[in-house]
Design an enzyme around this catalytic site. Structure first.
Site, mmCIF file in Angstrom:
data_model
loop_
_atom_site.group_PDB
_atom_site.id
_atom_site.type_symbol
_atom_site.label_atom_id
_atom_site.label_comp_id
_atom_site.label_asym_id
_atom_site.label_seq_id
_atom_site.Cartn_x
_atom_site.Cartn_y
_atom_site.Cartn_z
ATOM 1 N N ARG A 231 1.139 -0.936 -0.172
ATOM 2 C CA ARG A 231 0.038 -0.238 0.081
ATOM 3 C C ARG A 231 0.972 1.535 0.368
ATOM 4 O O ARG A 231 2.051 1.187 -0.144
ATOM 5 C CB ARG A 231 -0.708 0.180 1.073
ATOM 6 C CG ARG A 231 -0.069 0.267 2.999
ATOM 7 C CD ARG A 231 -1.171 -0.243 3.972
ATOM 8 N NE ARG A 231 -1.340 -2.373 3.685
ATOM 9 C CZ ARG A 231 -1.973 -2.644 3.692
ATOM 10 N NH1 ARG A 231 -2.678 -2.716 5.063
ATOM 11 N NH2 ARG A 231 -2.357 -3.904 4.176
ATOM 12 N N ASP A 234 -0.954 3.612 4.521
ATOM 13 C CA ASP A 234 -1.900 2.974 5.590
ATOM 14 C C ASP A 234 -1.724 4.097 6.700
ATOM 15 O O ASP A 234 -0.645 4.191 7.445
ATOM 16 C CB ASP A 234 -1.170 1.338 5.620
ATOM 17 C CG ASP A 234 -2.313 0.799 6.974
ATOM 18 O OD1 ASP A 234 -3.505 0.939 6.947
ATOM 19 O OD2 ASP A 234 -1.654 -0.017 7.478
ATOM 20 N N ASP A 236 -4.145 4.029 11.077
ATOM 21 C CA ASP A 236 -4.948 3.211 11.394
ATOM 22 C C ASP A 236 -4.934 4.570 13.751
ATOM 23 O O ASP A 236 -4.047 4.782 13.795
ATOM 24 C CB ASP A 236 -4.356 2.021 11.967
ATOM 25 C CG ASP A 236 -3.925 1.227 10.331
ATOM 26 O OD1 ASP A 236 -5.145 1.291 10.020
ATOM 27 O OD2 ASP A 236 -3.551 0.505 10.715
#
Length: 338
Positions: A231, A234, A236
């Site tokens: 990716r 990312d 989170d």
């Protein structure tokens, strides 16, 4: 995801609630109405990444909060410990519904046999609560950033600035760490990951912050077609000062305590960090077998104390690049007339 409002009305039970002495000894009827909001998955939310068909249907009892369970908790509270005020009963029931995973809950408790000397139709109290994930309140959040495609360090640093633009303040920003990717059995090799952690203050709800992070991921070309796939970016949400269990967001992040590439940069900016009542400092030695390397790069070049200077340089540099592009474009247009 989409939100659904459910209503359960007229749940009645006998209880001993009230201010007067006889109300503490004699049962009387209480009637309750509950309205609550749950988030339900759309069919596309249930697809396994890379698969064409959904792994299950978006029509499961486990996805919602059963009105039968809500009725049970209403009756249990009415029959339970004494409350002087129906306002307290309503608040207790609303809290219980929120705890079961509702995003919003509005509860009305009626007391049709209230000790009033005059003729009346009803007396009631209504309380409305919101889940902490949508409640607008300034809180601190821990955000983990990762990338292993294109120019990972630039993706992380650009994402930092984009997140910062939505936040009230940045409390800390770590160095950038390098680690091998975690792959599923048989999954094709990937480039190493670059990871970092930042701690911010945010004025609005956690769900709004989550959606902002997802928009930033999409702007960086994030592709979700493969589970554990490579990716560009990312992002989170790792933790805050509350816990949450929602179809879109679980806090603290359920896998963070098992990831050294999250805990090491977090510990760097906050040596006293706690996750799920456990010390990050105590958890780190348990993950020593996970190899990570602290690079010479930082989310904020020069460190967080250099933030203001770096932002000024960053935007001046971006402006200069735009001016160069404009000049080149104008030169090309002029050449057509030469």
């Amino acid at each position: 995801m989409h939100e659904v409002t459910l209503r359960l009305t007229g749940v009645s039970a006998l209880g001993k609630h009230g201010v007067l002495d006889f109300e503490k000894q004699q049962s009387q009827p209480f009637v309750t109405d509950v309205e609550y909001v749950v988030a339900l998955p759309d069919p596309q939310d249930l697809r396994d990444p890379g698969q064409i068909n959904a792994s299950r249907t978006a029509d499961e009892l486990s996805d919602t909060i059963s009105y039968a369970d809500v009725a049970d908790l209403v009756v249990a509270r009415i029959k339970g410990g004494h409350a002087q005020l129906i306002e307290t009963l309503a608040a207790d029931i609303a809290t219980a519904v929120i705890t079961k995973g509702a995003r919003k809950a509005s509860v009305t408790v009626h007391k049709p046999a209230a000790p009033i000397k005059h003729e009346f139709a009803d007396v009631s109290a209504t309380v409305s609560f919101e889940s902490e994930i949508i409640r607008e309140k300034k809180r601190r959040y821990v955000i983990a950033l990762g990338s292993n495609l294109e120019d990972p360090v630039k993706h992380l640093q650009d994402a930092f600035l984009e997140i910062y633009s939505h936040c009230a303040d940045v409390i800390g920003a770590s160095a950038i760490y390098r680690s091998a990717p975690i792959l599923a059995p048989g999954q094709a090799p990937q480039p190493d990951y670059y990871n970092a952690v930042m701690e911010v203050e945010y004025d609005f709800g956690a769900l709004r912050l989550l959606h902002t992070l997802q928009e930033i991921e999409a702007a960086h070309g994030r592709d979700r077609n493969e589970k554990w796939g490579a990716r560009t970016l990312d992002l989170d949400l790792i933790a805050s000062d509350f816990t949450a269990v929602d179809p879109e967001l679980i806090l603290p992040h359920p896998r963070a305590k098992m990831r050294r590439f999250v805990l090491a940069p977090w510990h760097e900016i906050n040596p006293n960090a706690m996750i799920a009542d456990e010390s990050v400092a105590r958890l780190l030695p348990l993950l020593a077998q996970q190899e990570i390397e602290r690079t010479e790069d930082f989310l904020v070049p020069g460190g967080i104390e250099n933030l203001a200077h770096w932002i000024e340089e960053y935007y001046l540099g971006a402006k200069s690049d735009a001016q160069i592009d404009d000049a080149q474009q104008n030169s090309g247009e002029m050449s057509e007339y030469v």
